[in-house]
Design a protein around this motif. Structure first.
Motif, mmCIF file in Angstrom:
data_model
loop_
_atom_site.group_PDB
_atom_site.id
_atom_site.type_symbol
_atom_site.label_atom_id
_atom_site.label_comp_id
_atom_site.label_asym_id
_atom_site.label_seq_id
_atom_site.Cartn_x
_atom_site.Cartn_y
_atom_site.Cartn_z
ATOM 1 N N HIS A 105 0.841 -1.590 0.045
ATOM 2 C CA HIS A 105 -0.035 -0.639 0.233
ATOM 3 C C HIS A 105 0.761 0.955 -0.062
ATOM 4 N N GLY A 109 1.143 0.881 -3.076
ATOM 5 C CA GLY A 109 -0.231 2.245 -4.141
ATOM 6 C C GLY A 109 -0.423 3.228 -3.721
ATOM 7 N N SER A 117 -4.686 3.152 -0.771
ATOM 8 C CA SER A 117 -3.747 2.348 -0.504
ATOM 9 C C SER A 117 -3.819 3.767 0.013
#
Length: 142
Positions: A105, A109, A117
Motif C-alpha cells: 500500500h 499503492g 492504499s
C-alpha cells in the motif's frame, strides 16, 4: 532514540522504489511482500521464480551490505518477546483485513494513486503515531 541517517535512508528508499518500479515494468506485479510470499504457495506456480528471486534479494542484500561495509545494523528491543508476538499477530490480522501490507500500500499503492492504499497508509501512520504516544506518554514507555 534512533540514529538519524538521511543519506542511508535516501539510498535505501531509492532502492526500494527502484525494485518496485522494475517489478511492475518487467512482471506487471506490485511489490507487496505479503502478496509475494502468498504467491509462493503452492510451489511451482507460473510466477514462482521471480517471487523466490525477489525474496532472496531481500534476504541477501543486507548480508552483502554487512560484508562490504563491516557494519551491521544493531537491533535490540526493549519490548518483551510476548508483546512482540502479540504485535505480530495484530499486524498479520491487519494485513489480511487491509488487503495488503505496508509495502504494497505505502510504496506501490500510493505511487499508483490508489484511494484504498492512500486510506490504508493514512490508517497505518495514524495507528503508529497513536501507539507510540500511548506507550511513551501514557504507559511510561518501554
Amino acid at each position: 532514540m534512533t540514529e538519524f541517517t538521511p543519506l542511508l535512508s535516501f539510498f535505501g528508499g531509492t532502492l526500494i522504489g527502484l525494485s518496485a518500479v522494475l517489478l511492475m515494468a518487467f512482471h506487471g506485479r506490485i511489490a507487496g511482500m505479503t502478496g509475494i510470499i502468498t504467491g509462493l504457495i503452492p510451489p511451482g506456480a507460473t510466477d514462482w521464480a521471480w517471487r523466490v528471486a525477489f525474496l532472496a534479494g531481500a534476504i541477501v542484500a543486507p548480508i552483502i551490505v554487512v560484508a562490504l561495509t563491516g557494519q551491521a545494523v544493531a537491533f535490540e528491543s526493549p519490548v518483551p518477546t510476548p508483546w512482540l508476538v502479540v504485535g505480530g499477530v495484530i499486524v498479520g490480522a491487519g494485513v489480511f483485513f487491509g488487503s495488503g501490507c505496508t509495502s504494497g500500500h505505502g510504496v506501490c499503492g500510493i505511487a499508483r494513486l490508489s484511494p484504498r492504499s492512500i486510506a490504508a497508509t493514512a490508517m497505518f501512520m495514524a495507528t503508529a503515531i497513536g501507539t507510540v504516544f500511548v506507550i511513551r506518554n501514557v504507559l511510561g514507555g518501554f
